[in-house]
Design an enzyme around this catalytic site. Structure first.
Site, PDB file in Angstrom:
ATOM      1  N   GLY A  13      52.059 -23.417 -28.879  1.00 35.54           N
ATOM      2  CA  GLY A  13      51.000 -24.401 -28.637  1.00 35.54           C
ATOM      3  C   GLY A  13      50.711 -25.370 -29.761  1.00 35.54           C
ATOM      4  O   GLY A  13      49.705 -26.072 -29.706  1.00 35.54           O
ATOM      5  N   SER A  19      46.281 -29.611 -33.665  1.00 30.54           N
ATOM      6  CA  SER A  19      46.277 -28.496 -32.713  1.00 30.54           C
ATOM      7  C   SER A  19      45.523 -27.284 -33.262  1.00 30.54           C
ATOM      8  O   SER A  19      45.648 -26.942 -34.447  1.00 30.54           O
ATOM      9  CB  SER A  19      47.713 -28.051 -32.404  1.00 30.54           C
ATOM     10  OG  SER A  19      48.410 -29.059 -31.716  1.00 30.54           O
ATOM     11  N   VAL A  65      56.285 -23.011 -20.898  1.00 32.76           N
ATOM     12  CA  VAL A  65      55.740 -21.786 -20.287  1.00 32.76           C
ATOM     13  C   VAL A  65      55.625 -21.899 -18.764  1.00 32.76           C
ATOM     14  O   VAL A  65      55.221 -20.946 -18.108  1.00 32.76           O
ATOM     15  CB  VAL A  65      54.379 -21.365 -20.901  1.00 32.76           C
ATOM     16  CG1 VAL A  65      54.506 -21.095 -22.384  1.00 32.76           C
ATOM     17  CG2 VAL A  65      53.290 -22.389 -20.602  1.00 32.76           C
ATOM     18  N   ALA A  95      46.272 -29.622 -17.590  1.00 35.41           N
ATOM     19  CA  ALA A  95      45.807 -30.069 -16.267  1.00 35.41           C
ATOM     20  C   ALA A  95      46.077 -31.563 -16.220  1.00 35.41           C
ATOM     21  O   ALA A  95      46.030 -32.235 -17.259  1.00 35.41           O
ATOM     22  CB  ALA A  95      44.320 -29.805 -16.086  1.00 35.41           C
ATOM     23  N   TYR A 155      34.967 -30.849 -17.038  1.00 33.96           N
ATOM     24  CA  TYR A 155      35.983 -29.829 -17.374  1.00 33.96           C
ATOM     25  C   TYR A 155      36.698 -29.351 -16.104  1.00 33.96           C
ATOM     26  O   TYR A 155      37.849 -28.939 -16.143  1.00 33.96           O
ATOM     27  CB  TYR A 155      35.339 -28.675 -18.144  1.00 33.96           C
ATOM     28  CG  TYR A 155      36.327 -27.898 -18.984  1.00 33.96           C
ATOM     29  CD1 TYR A 155      37.044 -28.526 -19.997  1.00 33.96           C
ATOM     30  CD2 TYR A 155      36.546 -26.541 -18.775  1.00 33.96           C
ATOM     31  CE1 TYR A 155      37.955 -27.828 -20.774  1.00 33.96           C
ATOM     32  CE2 TYR A 155      37.448 -25.828 -19.552  1.00 33.96           C
ATOM     33  CZ  TYR A 155      38.147 -26.476 -20.541  1.00 33.96           C
ATOM     34  OH  TYR A 155      39.051 -25.777 -21.305  1.00 33.96           O
ATOM     35  N   LYS A 162      40.493 -21.512 -16.934  1.00 31.59           N
ATOM     36  CA  LYS A 162      40.045 -20.677 -18.064  1.00 31.59           C
ATOM     37  C   LYS A 162      39.371 -19.389 -17.568  1.00 31.59           C
ATOM     38  O   LYS A 162      39.484 -18.347 -18.210  1.00 31.59           O
ATOM     39  CB  LYS A 162      39.097 -21.468 -18.975  1.00 31.59           C
ATOM     40  CG  LYS A 162      39.769 -22.595 -19.754  1.00 31.59           C
ATOM     41  CD  LYS A 162      40.913 -22.103 -20.624  1.00 31.59           C
ATOM     42  CE  LYS A 162      41.409 -23.156 -21.593  1.00 31.59           C
ATOM     43  NZ  LYS A 162      42.686 -22.766 -22.234  1.00 31.59           N
ATOM     44  N   ILE A 191      36.617 -29.305 -29.862  1.00 31.28           N
ATOM     45  CA  ILE A 191      37.301 -29.773 -31.080  1.00 31.28           C
ATOM     46  C   ILE A 191      38.195 -30.949 -30.675  1.00 31.28           C
ATOM     47  O   ILE A 191      38.853 -30.888 -29.633  1.00 31.28           O
ATOM     48  CB  ILE A 191      38.185 -28.644 -31.672  1.00 31.28           C
ATOM     49  CG1 ILE A 191      37.327 -27.438 -32.069  1.00 31.28           C
ATOM     50  CG2 ILE A 191      38.987 -29.143 -32.880  1.00 31.28           C
ATOM     51  CD1 ILE A 191      38.133 -26.217 -32.533  1.00 31.28           C
ATOM     52  N   ARG A 192      38.242 -31.989 -31.505  1.00 31.32           N
ATOM     53  CA  ARG A 192      39.073 -33.147 -31.170  1.00 31.32           C
ATOM     54  C   ARG A 192      40.565 -32.810 -31.333  1.00 31.32           C
ATOM     55  O   ARG A 192      41.023 -32.555 -32.443  1.00 31.32           O
ATOM     56  CB  ARG A 192      38.700 -34.330 -32.080  1.00 31.32           C
ATOM     57  CG  ARG A 192      39.030 -35.685 -31.471  1.00 31.32           C
ATOM     58  CD  ARG A 192      38.250 -36.776 -32.163  1.00 31.32           C
ATOM     59  NE  ARG A 192      38.686 -36.938 -33.542  1.00 31.32           N
ATOM     60  CZ  ARG A 192      39.747 -37.659 -33.911  1.00 31.32           C
ATOM     61  NH1 ARG A 192      40.465 -38.291 -33.031  1.00 31.32           N
ATOM     62  NH2 ARG A 192      40.070 -37.751 -35.183  1.00 31.32           N
ATOM     63  N   LEU A 194      44.685 -33.249 -28.998  1.00 35.61           N
ATOM     64  CA  LEU A 194      45.407 -33.963 -27.942  1.00 35.61           C
ATOM     65  C   LEU A 194      44.929 -33.500 -26.562  1.00 35.61           C
ATOM     66  O   LEU A 194      44.589 -34.324 -25.698  1.00 35.61           O
ATOM     67  CB  LEU A 194      46.903 -33.672 -28.099  1.00 35.61           C
ATOM     68  CG  LEU A 194      47.892 -34.558 -27.360  1.00 35.61           C
ATOM     69  CD1 LEU A 194      47.750 -36.001 -27.836  1.00 35.61           C
ATOM     70  CD2 LEU A 194      49.313 -34.053 -27.606  1.00 35.61           C
ATOM     71  N   ALA A 195      44.884 -32.198 -26.340  1.00 34.69           N
ATOM     72  CA  ALA A 195      44.477 -31.670 -25.037  1.00 34.69           C
ATOM     73  C   ALA A 195      43.031 -32.070 -24.723  1.00 34.69           C
ATOM     74  O   ALA A 195      42.719 -32.449 -23.588  1.00 34.69           O
ATOM     75  CB  ALA A 195      44.620 -30.146 -25.013  1.00 34.69           C
TER      76      ALA A 195
HETATM   77  P1  NAD Z   1      46.793 -29.302 -28.139  1.00 38.57           P
HETATM   78  O1  NAD Z   1      47.115 -30.443 -27.233  1.00 38.57           O
HETATM   79  O2  NAD Z   1      47.039 -29.482 -29.566  1.00 38.57           O
HETATM   80  O3  NAD Z   1      47.521 -27.976 -27.644  1.00 38.57           O
HETATM   81  C1  NAD Z   1      47.863 -27.737 -26.297  1.00 38.57           C
HETATM   82  C2  NAD Z   1      49.299 -27.267 -26.320  1.00 38.57           C
HETATM   83  O4  NAD Z   1      49.720 -26.879 -25.015  1.00 38.57           O
HETATM   84  C3  NAD Z   1      50.269 -28.354 -26.792  1.00 38.57           C
HETATM   85  O5  NAD Z   1      50.998 -27.893 -27.887  1.00 38.57           O
HETATM   86  C4  NAD Z   1      51.176 -28.551 -25.598  1.00 38.57           C
HETATM   87  O6  NAD Z   1      52.508 -28.865 -25.973  1.00 38.57           O
HETATM   88  C5  NAD Z   1      51.089 -27.185 -24.957  1.00 38.57           C
HETATM   89  N1  NAD Z   1      51.584 -27.162 -23.593  1.00 38.57           N
HETATM   90  C6  NAD Z   1      51.138 -27.854 -22.505  1.00 38.57           C
HETATM   91  N2  NAD Z   1      51.908 -27.591 -21.444  1.00 38.57           N
HETATM   92  C7  NAD Z   1      52.855 -26.684 -21.856  1.00 38.57           C
HETATM   93  C8  NAD Z   1      53.949 -26.024 -21.230  1.00 38.57           C
HETATM   94  N3  NAD Z   1      54.251 -26.228 -19.953  1.00 38.57           N
HETATM   95  N4  NAD Z   1      54.701 -25.176 -21.971  1.00 38.57           N
HETATM   96  C9  NAD Z   1      54.431 -24.963 -23.280  1.00 38.57           C
HETATM   97  N5  NAD Z   1      53.421 -25.563 -23.932  1.00 38.57           N
HETATM   98  C10 NAD Z   1      52.645 -26.414 -23.230  1.00 38.57           C
HETATM   99  O7  NAD Z   1      45.240 -29.002 -27.859  1.00 38.57           O
HETATM  100  P2  NAD Z   1      44.317 -27.771 -28.323  1.00 38.57           P
HETATM  101  O8  NAD Z   1      42.935 -28.258 -28.090  1.00 38.57           O
HETATM  102  O9  NAD Z   1      44.724 -27.278 -29.648  1.00 38.57           O
HETATM  103  O10 NAD Z   1      44.601 -26.669 -27.206  1.00 38.57           O
HETATM  104  C11 NAD Z   1      45.013 -25.355 -27.508  1.00 38.57           C
HETATM  105  C12 NAD Z   1      44.260 -24.355 -26.659  1.00 38.57           C
HETATM  106  O11 NAD Z   1      42.893 -24.355 -27.040  1.00 38.57           O
HETATM  107  C13 NAD Z   1      44.276 -24.659 -25.166  1.00 38.57           C
HETATM  108  O12 NAD Z   1      44.372 -23.457 -24.440  1.00 38.57           O
HETATM  109  C14 NAD Z   1      42.915 -25.299 -24.949  1.00 38.57           C
HETATM  110  O13 NAD Z   1      42.483 -25.229 -23.608  1.00 38.57           O
HETATM  111  C15 NAD Z   1      42.098 -24.426 -25.877  1.00 38.57           C
HETATM  112  N6  NAD Z   1      40.768 -24.925 -26.229  1.00 38.57           N
HETATM  113  C16 NAD Z   1      40.612 -26.179 -26.749  1.00 38.57           C
HETATM  114  C17 NAD Z   1      39.344 -26.628 -27.082  1.00 38.57           C
HETATM  115  C18 NAD Z   1      39.125 -28.010 -27.635  1.00 38.57           C
HETATM  116  O14 NAD Z   1      37.982 -28.490 -27.613  1.00 38.57           O
HETATM  117  N7  NAD Z   1      40.150 -28.659 -28.178  1.00 38.57           N
HETATM  118  C19 NAD Z   1      38.216 -25.793 -26.901  1.00 38.57           C
HETATM  119  C20 NAD Z   1      38.425 -24.511 -26.388  1.00 38.57           C
HETATM  120  C21 NAD Z   1      39.698 -24.079 -26.047  1.00 38.57           C
END
Ligand code: NAD
Length: 256
Positions: A13, A19, A65, A95, A155, A162, A191-192, A194-195
């Protein structure tokens, strides 16, 4: 001697230096862990490889994945090089932006299936291939958000995904406990990243934390990384099936 000295694990991830997975990887490496990284596709490999190499990683592998075959190949390669592993961090979600921007009632059938497949089912599939490598027990950690248990504006389908991920965490914990494999989930505050940019109003949600969270600030990747270190290390040896909030206390309060 570092907390993670002698331990090896796979980080799924990392997309870039923003990230959450990268914040986690830095904490684990600083504590002595040896890390393998996966990346989604070739364009992300260009970003992930230099980051992984800066933490002395020698195992940097592709893994979508959405494919059982890809997950199997990744863990087969890890097994070939390391034999066994001690932890896996699943920090992956997806999503479609279209579905996240529509009213929830307009969520497409395909978009719903895709969000649940990549964001929740993938934890089951990753655990299936990772668990046999955890011959001395281990720790599987994933990332969730408050939108699983509250209807958080915008969301939408990701909240449903989730909720499924958190339920998968409990079922995996129940099954894998006898193999001394612990399965937990960190519910991070906004948290800021890409996702996060796919969710409308994320900036406002982050700002809201500065005023309303008990700690009067938003959390960051380092805060999550430090809690991940607890879950991936023996410090949490008696903890499994837990949804652990790292959100400055926000989930515990009600503003009236
Ligand atoms: P991010 O965009 O840095 O990470 C998301 C990752 O998912 C990326 O590396 C992307 O390449 C990967 N991904 C997407 N589809 C994929 C696939 N088919 N196969 C393999 N990898 C895939 O963003 P992030 O915010 O660091 O997200 C990481 C986790 O944290 C996620 O589960 C997200 O829902 C969760 N999260 C984020 C926040 C937030 O505010 N940023 C808050 C709570 C939870």
């Amino acid at each position: 001697m570092g907390l993670m000295e002698g331990k090896r694990g796979v980080i799924l991830g990392v997309a870039n230096e923003m990230s959450i997975a990268w914040g986690i990887a830095q904490q684990l490496r600083a504590a002595g862990a040896e890390l393998a990284f996966t990346y989604l596709n070739e364009s992300l490999e260009k970003r992930v490889r230099p980051l992984a190499e800066s933490l002395d990683s020698k195992l940097i592998l592709p893994c979508d994945v959405g494919s059982d075959e890809a997950i199997a190949t990744t863990f087969k390669e890890v097994e070939k090089v390391w034999g066994k592993i001690d932890f896996v961090v699943h920090s992956v979600a997806f999503a479609s932006r279209d579905d996240l921007r529509r009213p929830f009632t307009e969520t497409s059938r395909d978009g719903f299936a895709m969000a649940l497949d990549i964001s929740a089912y993938s934890l089951v599939a990753v655990s299936r291939y990772a668990a046999p490598l955890m011959t001395d027990g281990g720790s599987i950690l994933s990332l969730t958000y408050l939108g699983s248990v509250r209807a958080v504006p915008n969301y939408n389908v990701m909240g449903v995904a989730k909720a499924a991920l958190e339920s998968c965490t409990r079922y995996l914990a129940a099954e894998l406990g006898e193999k001394k494999i612990r399965v937990n989930c960190i519910s991070a505050g906004p948290i800021r990243t890409l996702a996060a940019s796919g969710v409308a109003g994320m900036r406002e949600k982050i700002k809201y934390m500065d005023v309303h969270a008990p700690l009067r600030r938003a959390v960051d990747q380092t805060d999550v990384g430090k809690s991940a270190l607890y879950f991936c290390s023996d410090l949490s040896s008696g903890v499994t099936g837990e949804i652990h909030y790292v959100d400055g206390g926000f989930s515990t309060i009600v503003n009236v």
